[in-house]
Design an enzyme around this catalytic site. Sequence first.
Site: not given
Length: 478
Positions: A285, A291, A164, A298
């Site tokens: 970024s 970043k 979980h 992804e």
Amino acid sequence: MSSNQLDTKAQAWSALFSEPMSELVKRYTASVFFDKRLANVDIRGSLAHAHMLQAQHIISADDLASINSGLAQIQTEIDAGEFNWQLDLEDVHLNIEARLTQLVGDAGKRLHTGRSRNDQVATDIRLWLRGEIDQLSELLAELQRSLLSVAKRHVDVIMPGFTHLQVAQPVSFGHHMLAYVEMFSRDAQRLADVRKRVNVLPLGAAALAGTSYPLNRDMVADLLGMEGVCQNSLDAVSDRDFAIEFTAAAAIIMVHTSRLSEELIVWMSQNFGFVRIADRFTTGSSIMPQKKNPDVPELARGKTGRVVGHLMGLITLMKGQPLAYNKDNQEDKEPLFDTVDTVRDTLRIFAEMMGGQLNPATGQREGGITVNAQAMEQAALRGYATATDLADYLVNKGLPFRDAHEVVAHAVKTAIAQDIDLSELSLSALQAFDARIEADVFECLSLRGSLNARQTTGGTAPSQVLLQIARHEKRLDG
Ligand code: ARG
């Protein structure tokens, strides 16, 4: 069909047709701009068919010689990028046949004896897919080797195992990597299984009913390295379930890389800080200078949707098709091609991103993921990951498991209130929960003690993990 009619399909198929197709309909029905990818296997299939036609005395030796040289010339033109693909000629099959006839005359027109584009295209896709399956299988093996190398270096690194996404029990990071090796090894088995059903010959089914020529189908299957011939002509030209099966296997591969991607993304976030992937797999970024984003994982997660979509597309394509061949089946190619391309790139990238590239000089892989063992261990310590071990300890002292579970719940509650780990409670504090607790409890409350206790086959004890690594290495490299 005379050669100039084949040259200009705009004039229609035969004397039967009284009007030409509009440009729009031509574009709608044509497949040449994607199925030209099948050119090599189309030529291979034609060579085998022609060879057999001659062996069966259906065409002459001279015709065969002309077909061989014409197809060789066409192959050269295609390889050089000089072949003139024509939309008017609809698909790869008609383009190659028309060029062959242009080059060698009547012999070219004899090639299609006892054959239809229906059994031809089914053969082409199977030959093509067989080759792709072989490549993907090798890439799957390479990805497994890459993950094994990561596992091997991190057998003793302890991370929190989750259920979980809540800290559950400590596990070895090597063990965690081996879970993916298992997944990808099943994927390889699935591909090997699909390959058996792909590698069967449709040629000889002709349009749908078989043919009146005395073909030798087994000879063609042998020449093409296929396991046998399709045993029902109607099924042979219309079956695409081998493609559906393959895409299902491919979708599962993508789902596995997607799960790994999701973990990498989570692990890379500042809140975890468990791993870093090499900069060449990340991007910055345009606005936030600090970043470094995990774009590659992804995208792999995103592209999984594409491949699952192709599976839905193909399976829906078959639904409701009456026997035998229908033009619907022309729609099988783009999803299949894109599936193969997507899976191939994903597997190659993941093999390099996880384990790094093999340096031939040292025999070592370099540039794979970097593991922050300390962050992993800290996280395992923060989550009461050894609570089950305390319960097991009490069971060993004679307490029924359910009672032990309850005792430990109280201990965890107390530790949470004091913001400390179970192992930081004093012996007397622990004994207040159950008098059977003795000084040896601290061994089982340690992360390493917890790991070492899990000796079941497939468990996370480092000794087990090492056994599994050895088994996988033997399996992959003999
Ligand atoms: N381009 C077609 C396909 O991909 C080849 C078979 C066409 N057969 C036919 N009868 N129209 O399926």
